[in-house]
Design a protein around this motif. Structure first.
Motif, PDB file in Angstrom:
ATOM      1  N   GLU A 291      31.534  25.168  39.336  1.00 38.77           N
ATOM      2  CA  GLU A 291      30.579  26.257  39.530  1.00 38.77           C
ATOM      3  C   GLU A 291      30.566  27.129  38.279  1.00 38.77           C
ATOM      4  O   GLU A 291      31.605  27.645  37.857  1.00 38.77           O
ATOM      5  CB  GLU A 291      30.962  27.088  40.760  1.00 38.77           C
ATOM      6  CG  GLU A 291      30.862  26.336  42.077  1.00 38.77           C
ATOM      7  CD  GLU A 291      29.434  25.894  42.398  1.00 38.77           C
ATOM      8  OE1 GLU A 291      28.501  26.563  41.896  1.00 38.77           O
ATOM      9  OE2 GLU A 291      29.260  24.893  43.106  1.00 38.77           O
ATOM     10  N   ASN A 292      29.396  27.296  37.701  1.00 38.86           N
ATOM     11  CA  ASN A 292      29.274  28.065  36.463  1.00 38.86           C
ATOM     12  C   ASN A 292      29.014  29.545  36.696  1.00 38.86           C
ATOM     13  O   ASN A 292      28.965  30.323  35.747  1.00 38.86           O
ATOM     14  CB  ASN A 292      28.146  27.486  35.595  1.00 38.86           C
ATOM     15  CG  ASN A 292      28.443  26.058  35.170  1.00 38.86           C
ATOM     16  OD1 ASN A 292      29.573  25.742  34.842  1.00 38.86           O
ATOM     17  ND2 ASN A 292      27.435  25.212  35.202  1.00 38.86           N
ATOM     18  N   GLU A 293      28.801  29.912  37.950  1.00 35.24           N
ATOM     19  CA  GLU A 293      28.562  31.312  38.285  1.00 35.24           C
ATOM     20  C   GLU A 293      29.560  31.780  39.327  1.00 35.24           C
ATOM     21  O   GLU A 293      30.109  30.973  40.094  1.00 35.24           O
ATOM     22  CB  GLU A 293      27.141  31.526  38.803  1.00 35.24           C
ATOM     23  CG  GLU A 293      26.054  31.283  37.772  1.00 35.24           C
ATOM     24  CD  GLU A 293      24.671  31.583  38.302  1.00 35.24           C
ATOM     25  OE1 GLU A 293      23.793  31.949  37.508  1.00 35.24           O
ATOM     26  OE2 GLU A 293      24.478  31.448  39.525  1.00 35.24           O
ATOM     27  N   VAL A 294      29.799  33.083  39.355  1.00 31.91           N
ATOM     28  CA  VAL A 294      30.693  33.668  40.334  1.00 31.91           C
ATOM     29  C   VAL A 294      30.007  34.908  40.909  1.00 31.91           C
ATOM     30  O   VAL A 294      29.286  35.610  40.201  1.00 31.91           O
ATOM     31  CB  VAL A 294      32.056  34.042  39.694  1.00 31.91           C
ATOM     32  CG1 VAL A 294      31.875  35.070  38.587  1.00 31.91           C
ATOM     33  CG2 VAL A 294      33.029  34.542  40.740  1.00 31.91           C
ATOM     34  N   THR A 295      30.207  35.150  42.189  1.00 35.54           N
ATOM     35  CA  THR A 295      29.649  36.331  42.846  1.00 35.54           C
ATOM     36  C   THR A 295      30.782  37.293  43.165  1.00 35.54           C
ATOM     37  O   THR A 295      31.729  36.932  43.872  1.00 35.54           O
ATOM     38  CB  THR A 295      28.899  35.956  44.133  1.00 35.54           C
ATOM     39  OG1 THR A 295      27.812  35.088  43.801  1.00 35.54           O
ATOM     40  CG2 THR A 295      28.341  37.200  44.826  1.00 35.54           C
ATOM     41  N   MET A 296      30.674  38.500  42.629  1.00 33.24           N
ATOM     42  CA  MET A 296      31.717  39.503  42.820  1.00 33.24           C
ATOM     43  C   MET A 296      31.152  40.709  43.582  1.00 33.24           C
ATOM     44  O   MET A 296      30.036  41.160  43.291  1.00 33.24           O
ATOM     45  CB  MET A 296      32.263  39.981  41.470  1.00 33.24           C
ATOM     46  CG  MET A 296      32.924  38.909  40.643  1.00 33.24           C
ATOM     47  SD  MET A 296      33.656  39.598  39.105  1.00 33.24           S
ATOM     48  CE  MET A 296      32.161  40.017  38.196  1.00 33.24           C
ATOM     49  N   PRO A 297      31.899  41.220  44.565  1.00 35.64           N
ATOM     50  CA  PRO A 297      31.463  42.451  45.222  1.00 35.64           C
ATOM     51  C   PRO A 297      31.540  43.632  44.262  1.00 35.64           C
ATOM     52  O   PRO A 297      32.449  43.709  43.433  1.00 35.64           O
ATOM     53  CB  PRO A 297      32.443  42.595  46.389  1.00 35.64           C
ATOM     54  CG  PRO A 297      33.655  41.835  45.963  1.00 35.64           C
ATOM     55  CD  PRO A 297      33.167  40.703  45.117  1.00 35.64           C
ATOM     56  N   VAL A 298      30.575  44.530  44.374  1.00 38.39           N
ATOM     57  CA  VAL A 298      30.534  45.722  43.530  1.00 38.39           C
ATOM     58  C   VAL A 298      30.782  46.951  44.405  1.00 38.39           C
ATOM     59  O   VAL A 298      30.049  47.189  45.375  1.00 38.39           O
ATOM     60  CB  VAL A 298      29.180  45.848  42.810  1.00 38.39           C
ATOM     61  CG1 VAL A 298      29.112  47.166  42.016  1.00 38.39           C
ATOM     62  CG2 VAL A 298      28.955  44.652  41.891  1.00 38.39           C
ATOM     63  N   LEU A 308      27.336  41.122  42.644  1.00 38.32           N
ATOM     64  CA  LEU A 308      26.884  40.743  41.305  1.00 38.32           C
ATOM     65  C   LEU A 308      27.167  39.271  41.089  1.00 38.32           C
ATOM     66  O   LEU A 308      28.312  38.824  41.207  1.00 38.32           O
ATOM     67  CB  LEU A 308      27.611  41.575  40.239  1.00 38.32           C
ATOM     68  CG  LEU A 308      27.341  41.164  38.784  1.00 38.32           C
ATOM     69  CD1 LEU A 308      25.881  41.445  38.423  1.00 38.32           C
ATOM     70  CD2 LEU A 308      28.296  41.868  37.831  1.00 38.32           C
ATOM     71  N   THR A 309      26.114  38.501  40.802  1.00 35.76           N
ATOM     72  CA  THR A 309      26.265  37.086  40.457  1.00 35.76           C
ATOM     73  C   THR A 309      26.068  36.945  38.956  1.00 35.76           C
ATOM     74  O   THR A 309      25.025  37.340  38.419  1.00 35.76           O
ATOM     75  CB  THR A 309      25.231  36.224  41.198  1.00 35.76           C
ATOM     76  OG1 THR A 309      25.426  36.372  42.614  1.00 35.76           O
ATOM     77  CG2 THR A 309      25.400  34.760  40.829  1.00 35.76           C
TER      78      THR A 309
END
Length: 353
Positions: A291-298, A308-309
């Motif tokens: 996976e080249n993207e990560v989703t982080m809670p802000v 935020l992805t």
């Protein structure tokens, strides 16, 4: 005599037993297990085998079920002899040959006594064995009952025809090139979706989740439809053609356990040698499934306000810039600068205002 002294070979027994997987309907599995466990216990006691259980895994499959039909005088009627006159809550049916009314009964396990059996020969003659198999596997999880429907079979048949058309139309070009997954450029997306599907379907097969595997195959064919069409009409470049050949090879291998006849024919069309069934299972490339993207809670002052992805390897500056562009953050700052932005890489971002 040999049979009195060596009816079994322990080396062979220890190599092949226990059976890895037992699959059967609930009505048969009970007694089959009882019998096999009895013989296993008896043969262990006499030294012929050294195991306690004959099967390492047990899976109880669902049944294929269908509506029942009965005439007013109580005679069961086969589905092939019935015409459904109206749908909805007020469904009506009749005997096709005579026009006599038919009572539509509940959905039950197919059985000869209630005549709610669909003849496999009729299905195979109309749609082919691969379509029939594909529909049964796709309709529901294998541990649940499958409600046989003509509409469902027709949908599966349309998919089979589409897959064959896409592959056969591009085959003249595909058979002339070697399969090579793309590592960059526009063709990279083709290789990524194919190798990610390979990884996912491989896991689905291991878990006997055939309906999930089928859903992923539909998605893969949708993703490859455009590239295959470009290969067929001559508008694809060399890198795309090689990536499509690799993706099509993966697709054929994934389809083969469920639709072997279609898979073998497609394999020949794209220039494959031998039989798919005898070939090695394809291997996905780790770089293509990562996976080249990560989703982080802000968070804003410790309370989550959004997500935020962003690229997994994005640096601190890029993350901060992307966070400040989020609407919830802009609303909270109201034109002011934040006191601090705390980034835990690939985990969470906290904005202090």
């Amino acid at each position: 005599p040999w049979l009195e002294t060596a009816p079994t070979d322990r080396q062979v027994v220890d190599r092949w037993l226990p059976v890895d997987q037992y699959i059967g309907g609930i009505e048969h599995a009970i007694l089959h297990l009882l019998y096999s466990r009895f013989f296993t216990r008896a043969m262990k006691a006499t030294g012929h085998i050294g195991l306690d259980e004959p099967f390492a895994g047990l899976f109880t499959q669902g049944m294929v079920v269908h509506e029942t039909y009965k005439t007013p005088d109580g005679e069961w009627v086969e589905p092939a002899a019935v015409t459904i006159e109206s749908e909805g809550e007020a469904r009506r049916a009749k005997v096709t040959a005579t026009g006599a009314p038919v009572e539509i009964g509940p959905i039950e396990k197919m059985s000869k006594s209630k005549k709610n059996v669909v003849d496999p020969d009729d299905i195979i003659a109309s749609y082919g064995a691969d379509t029939a198999r594909f529909f049964v596997l796709s309709d529901s999880p294998p541990d649940r009952d499958v409600i046989w429907s003509e509409a469902g079979v027709e949908g599966a048949h349309r998919f089979v025809q589409r897959l064959w058309r896409l592959v056969s139309e591009a085959s003249d070009t595909l058979k002339t090139v070697d399969a090579k997954p793309a590592s960059e450029g526009p063709a990279l997306a083709i290789s990524q979706v194919a190798h990610k599907t390979l990884k996912a379907v491989q896991a689905d097969y291991d878990k006997l989740a055939f309906n999930k595997a089928v859903a992923r195959l539909y998605e893969l064919v949708n993703a490859l439809a455009g590239p295959l069409t470009q290969v067929a009409d001559g508008s694809a470049d060399a890198a795309t053609i090689a990536a499509v050949k690799d993706a099509t090879t993966i697709l054929i291998n994934l389809v083969a356990p469920m639709m072997p006849h279609l898979a073998e024919q497609c394999w020949q069309e794209i220039g494959g040698t031998g039989l798919v069934a005898r070939g090695a299972w394809p291997t996905y490339h780790e770089a293509l499934v990562a996976e080249n993207e990560v989703t982080m809670p802000v968070q804003i002052n410790g309370k989550k306000r959004g997500d935020l992805t962003i690229a997994r390897d994005a640096d601190q500056t890029a993350i901060e810039r992307a966070v400040l562009a989020l609407d919830p953050v802009k609303a909270a700052l109201n034109g002011q600068s934040p006191k601090k932005i705390i980034v835990v890489p690939q985990r969470i971002v906290n904005v202090v205002v």
